[in-house]
Design a protein around this motif. Sequence first.
Motif, PDB file in Angstrom:
ATOM      1  N   SER A   1       5.815   9.057  13.366  1.00 41.75           N
ATOM      2  CA  SER A   1       5.445   8.908  14.482  1.00 41.75           C
ATOM      3  C   SER A   1       4.434   7.526  14.497  1.00 41.75           C
ATOM      4  CB  SER A   1       4.544  10.068  15.158  1.00 41.75           C
ATOM      5  OG  SER A   1       3.418  10.375  14.409  1.00 41.75           O
ATOM      6  N   ALA A   2       4.111   6.797  13.396  1.00 46.03           N
ATOM      7  CA  ALA A   2       3.330   5.719  13.486  1.00 46.03           C
ATOM      8  C   ALA A   2       3.840   4.712  14.445  1.00 46.03           C
ATOM      9  CB  ALA A   2       3.021   5.375  12.160  1.00 46.03           C
ATOM     10  N   LYS A   3       3.036   3.786  14.996  1.00 41.95           N
ATOM     11  CA  LYS A   3       3.292   2.900  15.991  1.00 41.95           C
ATOM     12  C   LYS A   3       4.534   1.991  15.073  1.00 41.95           C
ATOM     13  CE  LYS A   3       1.794  -1.102  18.810  1.00 41.95           C
ATOM     14  NZ  LYS A   3       0.524  -1.605  19.189  1.00 41.95           N
ATOM     15  N   LYS A   4       4.210   1.747  13.768  1.00 45.76           N
ATOM     16  CA  LYS A   4       5.325   1.105  13.123  1.00 45.76           C
ATOM     17  C   LYS A   4       5.543   2.055  11.929  1.00 45.76           C
ATOM     18  CE  LYS A   4       5.935  -2.785   9.653  1.00 45.76           C
ATOM     19  NZ  LYS A   4       5.273  -3.859   8.650  1.00 45.76           N
ATOM     20  N   PRO A   5       6.595   2.802  12.016  1.00 44.75           N
ATOM     21  CA  PRO A   5       7.100   3.930  11.100  1.00 44.75           C
ATOM     22  C   PRO A   5       7.089   3.366   9.756  1.00 44.75           C
ATOM     23  CG  PRO A   5       8.492   3.881  12.893  1.00 44.75           C
ATOM     24  CD  PRO A   5       7.869   2.497  13.055  1.00 44.75           C
ATOM     25  N   VAL A   6       6.463   4.319   8.870  1.00 39.38           N
ATOM     26  CA  VAL A   6       6.422   4.082   7.557  1.00 39.38           C
ATOM     27  C   VAL A   6       7.580   4.941   6.776  1.00 39.38           C
ATOM     28  CG1 VAL A   6       4.747   5.024   5.456  1.00 39.38           C
ATOM     29  CG2 VAL A   6       3.605   4.262   7.866  1.00 39.38           C
TER      30      VAL A   6
ATOM     31  N   VAL B   1      -2.408   7.370   6.044  1.00 38.25           N
ATOM     32  CA  VAL B   1      -1.094   7.178   6.290  1.00 38.25           C
ATOM     33  C   VAL B   1      -0.440   5.995   7.125  1.00 38.25           C
ATOM     34  CG1 VAL B   1       0.994   8.616   6.687  1.00 38.25           C
ATOM     35  CG2 VAL B   1      -0.862   9.876   5.740  1.00 38.25           C
ATOM     36  N   GLU B   2      -0.907   6.035   8.164  1.00 38.85           N
ATOM     37  CA  GLU B   2      -0.054   4.866   9.167  1.00 38.85           C
ATOM     38  C   GLU B   2      -0.531   3.484   8.503  1.00 38.85           C
ATOM     39  OE1 GLU B   2      -0.586   7.152  13.567  1.00 38.85           O
ATOM     40  OE2 GLU B   2      -2.340   5.640  12.713  1.00 38.85           O
ATOM     41  N   ALA B   3      -1.520   3.517   7.944  1.00 41.54           N
ATOM     42  CA  ALA B   3      -1.907   2.055   7.088  1.00 41.54           C
ATOM     43  C   ALA B   3      -1.017   1.552   5.834  1.00 41.54           C
ATOM     44  CB  ALA B   3      -3.375   2.102   7.001  1.00 41.54           C
ATOM     45  N   SER B   4      -0.423   2.652   5.374  1.00 41.27           N
ATOM     46  CA  SER B   4       0.435   2.452   4.311  1.00 41.27           C
ATOM     47  C   SER B   4       1.810   1.789   4.530  1.00 41.27           C
ATOM     48  CB  SER B   4       0.690   3.927   3.590  1.00 41.27           C
ATOM     49  OG  SER B   4      -0.490   4.466   3.213  1.00 41.27           O
ATOM     50  N   ASP B   5       2.341   1.078   3.461  1.00 33.99           N
ATOM     51  CA  ASP B   5       3.651   0.692   3.501  1.00 33.99           C
ATOM     52  C   ASP B   5       4.759   1.364   3.131  1.00 33.99           C
ATOM     53  OD1 ASP B   5       2.799  -2.176   4.181  1.00 33.99           O
ATOM     54  OD2 ASP B   5       1.828  -2.192   2.248  1.00 33.99           O
TER      55      ASP B   5
ATOM     56  N   LYS C   1       0.860  -1.245  -0.142  1.00 37.67           N
ATOM     57  CA  LYS C   1       0.064  -0.021   0.244  1.00 37.67           C
ATOM     58  C   LYS C   1       0.884   1.275  -0.170  1.00 37.67           C
ATOM     59  CE  LYS C   1      -3.913  -2.120   2.756  1.00 37.67           C
ATOM     60  NZ  LYS C   1      -4.731  -1.777   4.032  1.00 37.67           N
ATOM     61  N   PHE C   2       0.606   2.240  -0.939  1.00 38.37           N
ATOM     62  CA  PHE C   2       1.383   3.330  -0.860  1.00 38.37           C
ATOM     63  C   PHE C   2       0.518   4.704  -0.811  1.00 38.37           C
ATOM     64  CE2 PHE C   2       4.153   0.422  -3.196  1.00 38.37           C
ATOM     65  CZ  PHE C   2       5.380   1.005  -3.088  1.00 38.37           C
ATOM     66  N   TYR C   3       0.878   5.561  -0.162  1.00 40.63           N
ATOM     67  CA  TYR C   3       0.226   6.842   0.051  1.00 40.63           C
ATOM     68  C   TYR C   3       1.123   7.781  -0.850  1.00 40.63           C
ATOM     69  CZ  TYR C   3      -2.962  10.471   2.080  1.00 40.63           C
ATOM     70  OH  TYR C   3      -3.906  11.575   2.357  1.00 40.63           O
ATOM     71  N   VAL C   4       0.661   8.450  -1.891  1.00 39.30           N
ATOM     72  CA  VAL C   4       1.235   9.500  -2.490  1.00 39.30           C
ATOM     73  C   VAL C   4       0.665  10.748  -2.563  1.00 39.30           C
ATOM     74  CG1 VAL C   4       2.202   9.958  -4.928  1.00 39.30           C
ATOM     75  CG2 VAL C   4       1.755   7.414  -4.276  1.00 39.30           C
ATOM     76  N   ILE C   5       1.717  11.726  -2.350  1.00 37.25           N
ATOM     77  CA  ILE C   5       1.158  13.206  -2.307  1.00 37.25           C
ATOM     78  C   ILE C   5       1.886  13.939  -3.263  1.00 37.25           C
ATOM     79  CG2 ILE C   5       0.993  15.322  -0.896  1.00 37.25           C
ATOM     80  CD1 ILE C   5       1.327  13.611   1.716  1.00 37.25           C
ATOM     81  N   GLY C   6       1.131  14.537  -4.379  1.00 39.20           N
ATOM     82  CA  GLY C   6       1.800  15.374  -5.492  1.00 39.20           C
ATOM     83  C   GLY C   6       0.688  15.760  -6.296  1.00 39.20           C
ATOM     84  N   ASP C   7       1.318  16.737  -7.312  1.00 41.78           N
ATOM     85  CA  ASP C   7       0.480  17.401  -8.217  1.00 41.78           C
ATOM     86  C   ASP C   7      -0.120  16.468  -9.447  1.00 41.78           C
ATOM     87  OD1 ASP C   7       1.520  19.469  -6.838  1.00 41.78           O
ATOM     88  OD2 ASP C   7       2.709  20.322  -8.782  1.00 41.78           O
ATOM     89  N   VAL C   8      -1.447  16.771  -9.694  1.00 44.58           N
ATOM     90  CA  VAL C   8      -1.954  16.309 -10.947  1.00 44.58           C
ATOM     91  C   VAL C   8      -2.140  17.385 -11.780  1.00 44.58           C
ATOM     92  CG1 VAL C   8      -3.046  14.089  -9.949  1.00 44.58           C
ATOM     93  CG2 VAL C   8      -4.350  16.254 -10.019  1.00 44.58           C
ATOM     94  N   THR C   9      -1.921  17.153 -13.153  1.00 43.77           N
ATOM     95  CA  THR C   9      -2.113  18.427 -14.032  1.00 43.77           C
ATOM     96  C   THR C   9      -2.665  17.732 -15.553  1.00 43.77           C
ATOM     97  OG1 THR C   9       0.277  17.924 -14.972  1.00 43.77           O
ATOM     98  CG2 THR C   9       0.019  19.486 -13.090  1.00 43.77           C
ATOM     99  N   VAL C  10      -2.699  19.037 -16.149  1.00 41.00           N
ATOM    100  CA  VAL C  10      -2.993  18.850 -17.851  1.00 41.00           C
ATOM    101  C   VAL C  10      -1.750  19.202 -18.377  1.00 41.00           C
ATOM    102  CG1 VAL C  10      -4.162  19.283 -19.851  1.00 41.00           C
ATOM    103  CG2 VAL C  10      -5.435  18.760 -17.551  1.00 41.00           C
ATOM    104  N   ASP C  11      -1.040  18.405 -19.118  1.00 43.79           N
ATOM    105  CA  ASP C  11       0.252  19.034 -19.811  1.00 43.79           C
ATOM    106  C   ASP C  11      -0.024  19.239 -21.232  1.00 43.79           C
ATOM    107  OD1 ASP C  11       1.472  18.427 -17.346  1.00 43.79           O
ATOM    108  OD2 ASP C  11       2.581  16.400 -18.138  1.00 43.79           O
TER     109      ASP C  11
ATOM    110  N   THR D   1       1.156  18.008   3.314  1.00 44.17           N
ATOM    111  CA  THR D   1       2.251  17.269   3.337  1.00 44.17           C
ATOM    112  C   THR D   1       3.228  17.000   4.587  1.00 44.17           C
ATOM    113  OG1 THR D   1       2.605  17.729   0.953  1.00 44.17           O
ATOM    114  CG2 THR D   1       4.387  16.638   1.748  1.00 44.17           C
ATOM    115  N   LEU D   2       3.678  18.207   5.266  1.00 44.47           N
ATOM    116  CA  LEU D   2       4.397  17.969   6.510  1.00 44.47           C
ATOM    117  C   LEU D   2       3.867  17.319   7.486  1.00 44.47           C
ATOM    118  CD1 LEU D   2       5.835  21.648   6.606  1.00 44.47           C
ATOM    119  CD2 LEU D   2       6.913  19.720   5.904  1.00 44.47           C
ATOM    120  N   GLN D   3       2.253  17.381   7.566  1.00 44.43           N
ATOM    121  CA  GLN D   3       1.557  16.684   8.486  1.00 44.43           C
ATOM    122  C   GLN D   3       1.807  15.372   8.178  1.00 44.43           C
ATOM    123  OE1 GLN D   3      -0.216  17.909  11.840  1.00 44.43           O
ATOM    124  NE2 GLN D   3       0.480  15.677  11.697  1.00 44.43           N
ATOM    125  N   ALA D   4       1.369  14.978   7.068  1.00 41.50           N
ATOM    126  CA  ALA D   4       1.518  13.597   6.487  1.00 41.50           C
ATOM    127  C   ALA D   4       2.962  12.861   6.952  1.00 41.50           C
ATOM    128  CB  ALA D   4       1.321  13.227   5.160  1.00 41.50           C
ATOM    129  N   VAL D   5       4.061  13.675   6.530  1.00 43.44           N
ATOM    130  CA  VAL D   5       5.280  13.180   7.074  1.00 43.44           C
ATOM    131  C   VAL D   5       5.403  12.910   8.612  1.00 43.44           C
ATOM    132  CG1 VAL D   5       7.728  13.896   7.224  1.00 43.44           C
ATOM    133  CG2 VAL D   5       6.524  14.283   5.260  1.00 43.44           C
TER     134      VAL D   5
END
Length: 314
Positions: free
Chosen positions: A157-162, A126-130, A2-12, A148-152
């Motif tokens: 701080s997750a019980k099992k750090p991501v 976020v915590e459930a992600s690998d 499981k991936f949690y991705v933060i970033g832009d989506v655009t029309v190029d 983004t900073l909050q997600a980091v």
Amino acid sequence: MKFYVIGDVTVDHLYHLNKLPRPGEEVTPLRSSMKPGGAGGTIAVTLARLGHTVTLAACVGDDPFADYALSRVRESGVGEAAIQRSTDHLTSTITLMQTADGQRTMISDGAANRQLDPSKLKKKDVEASDALIVNAYSLIEGPQREFTLQAVEYARSAKKPVPIFIDLGTGAVNKVGTGLREEALNSDYLTLNQHELQALTGTRSISAALKQLGEAGAQKVVVKVGKMGSIIWTPTETELVDAVPPEGAVVDSTGAGDTFTATFAHAILSGGSMAESARAANAAGALAATGFGAQEHPITAADLAVAVPKAKKK
């Protein structure tokens, strides 16, 4: 995985030219196209095509471009629960002009992407992600930076750090420069190209830049060096991992670096070493450049199985 991705989506909006125009000059492109893009979208799409469960956190406008920007995301089965819509900002667009010899210039509008609302971030996702993958454009400014900073922090701080993968981008580094260094160092794996590395550190050579990052506490860094491949660095090793020439002609480098980053994370979480993962990422980035548009050439596990053994024999 499981991936949690933060970033832009655009029309190029992509224009392939014989030469970049001078001020006031009008030129006719060799080829022009409109494609879905954005670092976050491309990373998420690549991971989904490689067989992973992916949640993408991004923001689009409430306009006709929104659905088009997300079209490959939807086709690839990326989770949209963290996609937000802004009624006050347009979906982000990029106008990119590039020549066959690698020159490129672009106009990029952060627009809706920068409005990603941190109050809607769900800690449990976020915590459930690998792994958490962040593109540096998300760290530039506005609510998106706070999200983004909050997600980091949730990942750390997750019980099992991501594990956290941070990928820099030329536009982000050009805008913020060394100001992104603290955020970049808050990663388990940092991926970037040579220009971004030197701009991030204010140095003139790869060796000096890596030395500076090491002294500042970096642990695992991957430097994309184009036709040469990539350099993997840890406090105890430095290795050049050769490029993997693709089957077919390179026609468009848009999104190749994002495909590299996604594939590197895929390989690391699949148990690969730094070198093995960089080799797979080299192959994927090269394959992505054989299609027009950031998300147009699907990279699958079968593609990597064919390309990577070829590289090992060289």
